[in-house]
Design a protein around this motif. Structure first.
Motif, PDB file in Angstrom:
ATOM      1  N   ASP A 276       0.862  -1.177   0.000  1.00 19.29           N
ATOM      2  CA  ASP A 276       0.000   0.000   0.000  1.00 19.29           C
ATOM      3  C   ASP A 276       0.897   1.226   0.000  1.00 19.29           C
ATOM      4  O   ASP A 276       2.128   1.117   0.105  1.00 19.29           O
ATOM      5  CB  ASP A 276      -0.920  -0.025   1.223  1.00 19.29           C
ATOM      6  N   LYS A 277       0.315   2.399  -0.093  1.00 21.24           N
ATOM      7  CA  LYS A 277       1.103   3.627  -0.152  1.00 21.24           C
ATOM      8  C   LYS A 277       1.318   4.226   1.233  1.00 21.24           C
ATOM      9  O   LYS A 277       0.438   4.179   2.080  1.00 21.24           O
ATOM     10  CB  LYS A 277       0.402   4.653  -1.048  1.00 21.24           C
ATOM     11  N   PHE A 278       2.522   4.770   1.435  1.00 18.68           N
ATOM     12  CA  PHE A 278       2.803   5.575   2.619  1.00 18.68           C
ATOM     13  C   PHE A 278       2.311   6.995   2.328  1.00 18.68           C
ATOM     14  O   PHE A 278       2.732   7.617   1.353  1.00 18.68           O
ATOM     15  CB  PHE A 278       4.305   5.617   2.926  1.00 18.68           C
ATOM     16  N   GLY A 279       1.413   7.502   3.152  1.00 12.21           N
ATOM     17  CA  GLY A 279       0.911   8.864   2.978  1.00 12.21           C
ATOM     18  C   GLY A 279       1.742   9.840   3.796  1.00 12.21           C
ATOM     19  O   GLY A 279       1.917   9.650   5.005  1.00 12.21           O
ATOM     20  N   HIS A 280       2.266  10.882   3.158  1.00 13.76           N
ATOM     21  CA  HIS A 280       3.125  11.843   3.857  1.00 13.76           C
ATOM     22  C   HIS A 280       2.512  13.240   3.798  1.00 13.76           C
ATOM     23  O   HIS A 280       2.101  13.710   2.724  1.00 13.76           O
ATOM     24  CB  HIS A 280       4.518  11.872   3.220  1.00 13.76           C
ATOM     25  N   ARG A 281       2.459  13.890   4.942  1.00 15.26           N
ATOM     26  CA  ARG A 281       1.984  15.270   5.024  1.00 15.26           C
ATOM     27  C   ARG A 281       3.196  16.199   5.052  1.00 15.26           C
ATOM     28  O   ARG A 281       4.149  15.972   5.807  1.00 15.26           O
ATOM     29  CB  ARG A 281       1.132  15.467   6.275  1.00 15.26           C
ATOM     30  N   VAL A 282       3.167  17.223   4.222  1.00 16.58           N
ATOM     31  CA  VAL A 282       4.271  18.182   4.118  1.00 16.58           C
ATOM     32  C   VAL A 282       3.881  19.464   4.848  1.00 16.58           C
ATOM     33  O   VAL A 282       2.866  20.095   4.529  1.00 16.58           O
ATOM     34  CB  VAL A 282       4.589  18.489   2.639  1.00 16.58           C
TER      35      VAL A 282
ATOM     36  N   LYS B 194       0.331  23.197   7.255  1.00 15.61           N
ATOM     37  CA  LYS B 194       0.267  22.128   6.270  1.00 15.61           C
ATOM     38  C   LYS B 194       0.275  22.723   4.866  1.00 15.61           C
ATOM     39  O   LYS B 194      -0.548  23.568   4.525  1.00 15.61           O
ATOM     40  CB  LYS B 194      -0.983  21.275   6.469  1.00 15.61           C
ATOM     41  N   THR B 195       1.226  22.241   4.060  1.00 16.70           N
ATOM     42  CA  THR B 195       1.417  22.813   2.730  1.00 16.70           C
ATOM     43  C   THR B 195       0.955  21.867   1.623  1.00 16.70           C
ATOM     44  O   THR B 195       0.415  22.305   0.606  1.00 16.70           O
ATOM     45  CB  THR B 195       2.903  23.160   2.518  1.00 16.70           C
ATOM     46  N   ALA B 196       1.190  20.568   1.807  1.00 10.63           N
ATOM     47  CA  ALA B 196       0.839  19.613   0.760  1.00 10.63           C
ATOM     48  C   ALA B 196       0.815  18.209   1.344  1.00 10.63           C
ATOM     49  O   ALA B 196       1.169  17.985   2.506  1.00 10.63           O
ATOM     50  CB  ALA B 196       1.845  19.693  -0.395  1.00 10.63           C
ATOM     51  N   SER B 197       0.394  17.269   0.527  1.00 12.69           N
ATOM     52  CA  SER B 197       0.450  15.855   0.890  1.00 12.69           C
ATOM     53  C   SER B 197       0.885  15.062  -0.336  1.00 12.69           C
ATOM     54  O   SER B 197       0.656  15.482  -1.482  1.00 12.69           O
ATOM     55  CB  SER B 197      -0.907  15.361   1.391  1.00 12.69           C
ATOM     56  N   VAL B 198       1.510  13.911  -0.085  1.00 15.39           N
ATOM     57  CA  VAL B 198       2.017  13.080  -1.166  1.00 15.39           C
ATOM     58  C   VAL B 198       2.041  11.637  -0.690  1.00 15.39           C
ATOM     59  O   VAL B 198       2.184  11.367   0.507  1.00 15.39           O
ATOM     60  CB  VAL B 198       3.428  13.548  -1.599  1.00 15.39           C
TER      61      VAL B 198
END
Length: 212
Positions: A85-91, A97-101
């Motif tokens: 599955d994907k690791f969700g990262h908050r930037v 909070k600026t972005a997520s990837v």
């Protein structure tokens, strides 16, 4: 980060004492050449990237993982490993909070398993190559990059592994490992190069394996 550092040190300590503490023979696995492991891992970036001239902090996350190994000998193995599955990262930046990837790494590596195939506990080390696909790059609607298009290239580089297997049945074992992924993919904002997502994450995992 402190939680991951504590668990990593505990695992490294276990790897260090295992050869002497469990040197006695236990379960014979010499006839087994294939192994698969299903588990769960926490990925924690070890570096903070600079994006568009702004220092950013990227949070860690957990995901399911899978691996398959072929034992060339009792000590040498080739392993294919990846996130199921994907690791969700908050930037985050100073503005919030600026972005997520999302990131989904996979890798191929060679491993050396210490001791004999009949030992109850076997530490191992590995070195290989990984790639991590990034997707779902999204700017926070109220953040400094609101309305802008973010893109992160595929991360590529070396992966180092240290871990330990605990055999409790000829066909079953438990595993704990730590992986270090070294790569620096480019980041683009609206198609313009804007820095590098040099995260170099440490991935701490545990799992249950089957050997056949």
């Amino acid at each position: 980060m402190n939680r991951n550092r504590t668990l990593t040190l505990a695992l490294l300590g276990a790897v260090a004492i295992a050869p002497t503490a469990f040197a006695q023979d236990g379960i014979d696995t010499r006839s087994k050449r294939f192994a698969i492991v299903g588990g769960y891992a926490l990925a924690e970036p070890t570096q903070d990237p600079t994006i568009a001239g702004t220092k950013a902090k990227v949070d860690g996350d957990g995901a399911a993982t899978l691996s398959a190994s072929y034992y060339i000998t009792d000590n040498f193995a080739i392993e294919a490993w990846g996130a199921a599955d994907k690791f969700g990262h908050r930037v985050n930046t100073a503005a919030g909070k600026t972005a997520s990837v999302a990131a989904q790494p996979y890798a191929l590596s060679g491993q050396y398993h210490f001791g004999s195939a009949s030992q109850t506990v076997r530490p191992f080390v590995g070195l290989g190559y990984f790639e991590s696909n990034f997707s779902e790059e999204t700017a926070t609607p109220t953040g400094p990059l609101a309305g802008q298009r973010i893109g992160v290239d595929t991360a590529k580089g070396a992966m180092a592994t240290v871990g330990v297997d605990a055999n409790f049945h000829p066909n079953w074992f438990a595993r704990a490992d730590v992986r270090y992924l070294h790569g620096k993919p480019d980041v683009a904002i609206n198609g313009v190069d804007s820095g590098e997502a040099k995260l170099n994450p440490v991935v701490l995992g545990v799992g249950l394996g089957a050997r056949f």
